[in-house]
Each structure stands twice: as C-alpha cells, then as structure tokens.
Design an enzyme around this catalytic site. Structure first.
Site, PDB file in Angstrom:
ATOM      1  CG  HIS A 255      47.478  33.407  48.879  1.00  7.97           C
ATOM      2  ND1 HIS A 255      46.815  33.030  50.017  1.00  7.97           N
ATOM      3  CD2 HIS A 255      47.312  34.741  48.760  1.00  7.97           C
ATOM      4  CE1 HIS A 255      46.257  34.106  50.578  1.00  7.97           C
ATOM      5  NE2 HIS A 255      46.533  35.149  49.854  1.00  7.97           N
TER       6      HIS A 255
ATOM      7  CE  LYS B 244      41.832  42.323  48.354  1.00  5.51           C
ATOM      8  NZ  LYS B 244      41.675  41.086  49.105  1.00  5.51           N
TER       9      LYS B 244
ATOM     10  CE  LYS C 142      47.771  37.264  45.670  1.00  3.15           C
ATOM     11  NZ  LYS C 142      46.418  37.390  46.254  1.00  3.15           N
ATOM     12  CG  ASN C 143      43.459  35.645  39.499  1.00  2.42           C
ATOM     13  OD1 ASN C 143      43.692  34.640  38.850  1.00  2.42           O
ATOM     14  ND2 ASN C 143      42.872  36.679  38.942  1.00  2.42           N
ATOM     15  CG  ASP C 144      41.851  38.252  46.958  1.00  4.18           C
ATOM     16  OD1 ASP C 144      41.181  39.213  47.351  1.00  4.18           O
ATOM     17  OD2 ASP C 144      42.780  37.764  47.626  1.00  4.18           O
ATOM     18  CD  GLU C 145      42.661  35.058  49.680  1.00  3.66           C
ATOM     19  OE1 GLU C 145      43.317  35.919  49.054  1.00  3.66           O
ATOM     20  OE2 GLU C 145      41.862  35.340  50.579  1.00  3.66           O
TER      21      GLU C 145
ATOM     22  CG  HIS D 292      51.348  35.947  50.394  1.00  7.30           C
ATOM     23  ND1 HIS D 292      50.483  37.008  50.405  1.00  7.30           N
ATOM     24  CD2 HIS D 292      51.398  35.517  49.102  1.00  7.30           C
ATOM     25  CE1 HIS D 292      50.023  37.226  49.168  1.00  7.30           C
ATOM     26  NE2 HIS D 292      50.562  36.330  48.371  1.00  7.30           N
TER      27      HIS D 292
ATOM     28  CE  LYS E 278      43.559  41.693  55.155  1.00  2.84           C
ATOM     29  NZ  LYS E 278      42.587  41.926  54.099  1.00  2.84           N
TER      30      LYS E 278
HETATM   31  C1  CAP Z   1      45.226  41.187  51.103  1.00  2.00           C
HETATM   32  C2  CAP Z   1      44.759  39.796  50.731  1.00  2.00           C
HETATM   33  C3  CAP Z   1      45.805  38.731  51.002  1.00  2.00           C
HETATM   34  C4  CAP Z   1      46.274  38.667  52.420  1.00  2.00           C
HETATM   35  C5  CAP Z   1      47.056  37.394  52.660  1.00  2.00           C
HETATM   36  C6  CAP Z   1      43.471  39.434  51.454  1.00  2.00           C
HETATM   37  O1  CAP Z   1      44.224  42.096  50.772  1.00  2.00           O
HETATM   38  O2  CAP Z   1      44.490  39.728  49.369  1.00  2.00           O
HETATM   39  O3  CAP Z   1      45.226  37.490  50.636  1.00  2.00           O
HETATM   40  O4  CAP Z   1      47.149  39.695  52.589  1.00  2.00           O
HETATM   41  O5  CAP Z   1      47.683  37.531  53.899  1.00  2.00           O
HETATM   42  O6  CAP Z   1      42.714  38.710  50.814  1.00  2.00           O
HETATM   43  O7  CAP Z   1      43.317  39.861  52.598  1.00  2.00           O
HETATM   44  P1  CAP Z   1      44.373  43.587  51.342  1.00  2.00           P
HETATM   45  P2  CAP Z   1      49.222  37.134  54.018  1.00  2.00           P
HETATM   46  O8  CAP Z   1      45.612  44.189  50.732  1.00  2.00           O
HETATM   47  O9  CAP Z   1      43.115  44.316  50.897  1.00  2.00           O
HETATM   48  O10 CAP Z   1      44.483  43.468  52.823  1.00  2.00           O
HETATM   49  O11 CAP Z   1      49.904  37.950  52.973  1.00  2.00           O
HETATM   50  O12 CAP Z   1      49.572  37.515  55.430  1.00  2.00           O
HETATM   51  O13 CAP Z   1      49.294  35.668  53.753  1.00  2.00           O
HETATM   52 MG    MG Z   2      43.705  37.809  49.324  1.00  2.00          MG
END
Ligand code: CAP
Ligand code: MG
Ligand code: MG
Length: 485
Positions: free
Chosen positions: A289, A168, A194-197, A323, A331
């Site tokens: 993801h 992040k 991990k890379n973010d989505e 996931h 959250k």
């Molecule tokens: C979490 C996260 C994940 C979500 C996906 C985001 O970041 O990287 O993509 O958790 O949700 O972008 O919000 P944080 P799930 O750790 O900062 O919340 O795992 O329910 O599919």
């Molecule tokens: Mg994410």
C-alpha cells in the site's frame, strides 16, 4: 539569455562537474549502468548541465568540492550525465549499478537517486521520471515470488479482475464488527478483503482478535459460498519484531496457504519492511500500500518521482502487488499516462515506460520462442513455469480509491486489461442496501462487463446493481446532498 548550446554548457563546467558527465557515453546499455531520466530545473545561477552534474555527483561519489581522497577506482563509480533535452529540461543520468549495496537493496538505491538530491539548492525542480535496469542488475534482485497468477489459481478466478473491498469505516469497528463486514462482503460474492492502510493493533480492535474473527468469518463464507476467499492483513508495525509477530500470528491462526496476504504501508513502513516480508515469506502475496506516495508522485509536484518509478522499484523489491491508481477515474489524482503506464510496466515482461522499454530479464536474442511470447504477451503468463529464471515475475496493479460498480468497466477500458485486483471501500459499503448488496452489485457489474452488456441494461434484471447505479450516479451528479438510500 544567449541560447545555450551543448558546447557552451560543457565549457561552463568546473573541474569537479566535468567528472560527472560524459555526453559521448558510447553504450549506456552496456550492462554497467542503471539508467534514469529526471526533469530538472536548475536552482540559483546554475545552468542545467551544471545542476545535473551536481545531482550526479551527490547521488554517486561526490560532494560540493573535489576531495583529496578520491582514487582512480572511486572515480569509476561516478554517475554520469549522458544526455540532455534542453527544450524539455530533461537530463539522463547513468549510475554504475555496482555503486549499490550487493544482494539487492532498494532502500540503498533510492537513498542515492532520490535522497539528498531532492533537497539540493542546485535544483529548483527535480523529478525522477523513469529508470532502466540492465539485465545484469536484475539478476541481483528478488522480484515477486507469490503473484496474482498464484492467487488466481487459489481462487479459481481467471478471466476477470479479482474483486475486493477495504473494510470501512476506515477505523473504529471492533474486531468482531470488522469480521462481520468481511463475512458480508464474501457472502455477496467478493473474493478479496483488505485491512485499511492504518489498521494495526488499536485498542478497540485487538489484532489477535481481529485475525481470529476474520478466520471464523472466512470459514463461514467459504462454506456457504463454496468459493475460496482471501484476506490481506496489514502487518505494518512500529518495529520489525512486531511486524514478524503479526505475520506469525496470522500463519498460526489456521489460514490455509493462499488465503491470506501481508499488506505493508511501503512508504511509511519502508523498503526494508517490504524486502523483509518478501524474503521471509516467499509463499505469501506481499501487498504494497503506497499511502503518502502523493508527496513524491503527484503530477503537480516538481520534486520527487513518478508513479512509474515507485511501481518499478516495488516489482524489483518483490512486491506481489502495488496500488497504481485509478487513472483519475476514482477519487485520487492520477492520469492514464501515469497510472496505466505504471500498471502495465509491472505486469508485463516487456513494456515501454515514459522513456525506456524495460525487459524484466534478458532473453537471448536468438531465443525465438521466448521472443515470440514476449511479443505476443498481453500480460498473461509470460513467465514460463518451467524456466521462470527467464524473467522477473509480474507484480499486479491494485486498483482502488473512489471506485464503485459503475466505474469498473470505465477503468478496464482505460487499462486495457483485467489482470489486476480492485478494492472498493465506499463503492461497496455505501450501497443503499449495505455490504452484501454492495458486493453483489460489484459482481454483477463484472458479469455485465464479461458478457459485453451495458450495466444499465444488466441492472434491469439485477436489483443490487440497479440500486448501486441509482445511488452512485445520483451522488456523482449531486455530490453535496447525500441521495436518499
Ligand atoms: C480506498 C482506500 C485506499 C486508497 C488508496 C482509502 O477507499 O482504502 O487506501 O484507494 O489509494 O483509504 O481511500 P475507497 P491508491 O474505496 O473507499 O475510496 O489506491 O491510489 O493508493
Ligand atoms: Mg485505504
Ligand atoms: Mg451480518
């Protein structure tokens, strides 16, 4: 309205609808059918059986009229409503699984069973809640190849969750800044980044440079810590060629096997992308993801499918991990009934879903030692190395979304297992002392869990954990005002 009885419902069917039900189906588990349960509220003036048979028709061989081109064989492929629960508005539908594309095509199945039917006027609510795959059908599907067990071996991590982060801010770092944060997390003791989505080839973070810098960061961190590390690269792309190019770029960047995973945004990039990765790269952890799944899975959505459905099909398709949610502890929306049931169904060899007990392959009843292991199974190594043909390998839950070191144990307590990867983004990088301290706090909260010590006690001698607790517990109490770092 007169109380509906099965007899009155059957009488109400027209000749087409009659062909899509068999409430006397002798043995739905005879191996010929994939079984399913939907919550269904009829639309317009239809009753539940009329609507259910319309769904069965549209999701197998039919349309809104009987067509003259039907044949005796085509009728054999009709999906059949075989059970109803009139109190709970539940309908059971059996799908002849030979309807589906040969050699294991998930996209094809979902196009049938949660395709047009979700848009039909005949339903005002339709949600696929659970599914059961017969052993004969399972044999046709890839299932996972490289699993969390392989990752554990690579990392030499066995008796705890694999501790990860998402870099992040979600977007906006340059490739070198991105790699710096990876390094900071890994030297703090984290295993997995991990890379973010949404990470792709943004112009301020060119993909090839991001990969190259991550390699440098990983080498440095491995050397300094003496521990192996893993990075999950998002290979989602506009087209398959670009996706494969990204995979090949990573594989030719000098990473050793096991140190990288391929992340795919399975809902937006699609099941073909997932299955392509699984079939081309059986030696790589394929990370599903599920961004956008909420449109189908949120409990309050009357139309769509459950988290369990998404997770079961991800395992069938061969995702190494998906996931599955934090059961409401993080959250994102979610409950233990949804998220933990899904997580256990993809981990275990045999597990109760919402309506079906799924065994991920058939073990001959008389195979005592295997059945004993199945019964003893607590999600550890049920697939016997020497005969993994017996079962579809495990798919690991990836637990993310608003978690932080203070929430690790509460989630483990709800899950009842440590066999998962957890990735904490803000939970690590919002730490008052930064990423490395955030990673240390995560490692310390895991150590406290393993030693059975309350984190507040453990924090007395571990400053990074103390700082995390102060920060996140204050934030929880007073989410608006950002507590002073
Ligand atoms: C979490 C996260 C994940 C979500 C996906 C985001 O970041 O990287 O993509 O958790 O949700 O972008 O919000 P944080 P799930 O750790 O900062 O919340 O795992 O329910 O599919
Ligand atoms: Mg994410
Ligand atoms: Mg630095």
């Amino acid at each position: 309205m007169a109380k509906q009885t099965i007899e009155s419902l059957l009488k109400s069917l027209n000749s087409k609808q009659k062909a899509y039900q068999n409430l006397k189906l002798k043995n739905p588990k005879n191996g010929e059918y994939m079984l399913s349960v939907f919550h269904l509220i009829p639309g317009g003036k239809l009753n539940i059986l009329q609507a259910a048979t319309e769904v069965a028709a549209e999701s197998s061989t039919g349309t809104n009229f009987i067509v003259k081109t039907e044949t005796p064989f085509s009728r054999e492929q009709n999906a059949l409503v075989y059970k109803l629960d009139l109190e709970k508005n539940l309908v059971w539908i059996a799908f002849p699984w030979r309807l589906f594309d040969r050699k294991g095509n998930i996209q094809n199945i979902l196009t049938y069973i949660v395709g047009n039917v979700l848009g039909m006027k005949e339903v005002s609510a339709l949600k696929l809640l659970d599914v059961w795959f017969p052993p004969s059908m399972l044999e046709q599907y890839d299932g996972p190849s490289y699993t969390i067990d392989d990752m554990r071996k690579y990392l030499d991590v066995y008796d705890r969750p694999i501790l990860g982060t998402i870099i992040k801010p979600k977007m906006g770092l340059t490739s070198s800044e991105y790699a710096e944060v990876c390094y900071d997390f890994w030297v703090g003791g984290g295993d997995f980044v991990k890379n973010d989505e949404p990470q792709a080839d943004q112009d301020f973070c060119p993909y090839d440079k991001m990969v190259a810098y991550v390699k440098k960061a990983m080498d440095k961190a491995v050397k300094e810590t003496g521990h192996k590390k893993v990075h999950s690269f998002n290979v989602s792309a506009a087209d398959f060629d670009t996706m494969i190019q990204r995979c090949e770029l990573i594989r030719n960047a000098g990473f050793e096997s096991g140190s990288y995973a391929f992340l795919i945004d399975g809902i937006t990039a699609g099941w073909m992308a997932l299955q392509t990765l699984r079939r081309r790269y059986p030696d790589v952890f394929i990370h599903f993801h599920r961004a956008a799944h909420g449109a189908f899975t949120r409990e309050e959505n009357p139309i769509g499918f459950s988290v369990l459905i998404l997770s079961k099909f991800a395992r069938l398709a061969g995702a190494s991990g998906i996931h599955t949610g934090t059961a409401g502890i993080g959250k994102m929306a979610g409950t233990p009934k949804e998220d933990v049931v899904a997580a256990k169904n993809i981990l275990r060899f045999r597990e109760d879903g919402h309506f079906f007990t799924q065994e991920w392959s058939k073990i001959p009843e008389n195979d005592k030692d295997a059945m004993k292991i199945v019964h003893q199974d607590t999600a550890h190594h049920v697939i016997l190395d020497d005969d993994s043909w017996r079962g579809m390998k495990k798919c690991c839950p990836i637990i993310s979304g608003g978690l932080n070191p203070t929430l690790l144990k509460p989630f483990i307590d709800v899950m009842g297992s440590v066999d998962f990867i957890t990735t904490m983004g803000a939970g690590c990088h919002a730490h008052p002392k930064g990423t490395t301290a955030g990673a240390k706090a995560l490692v310390q909260s895991c150590e406290a869990f393993k030693q059975g010590i309350d984190i507040h006690e453990y924090a007395k001698t571990h400053k990074e954990l103390k700082q995390a607790i102060d920060f996140f517990e204050k934030a929880k109490k007073d989410p608006i005002k950002e507590p002073k770092a």
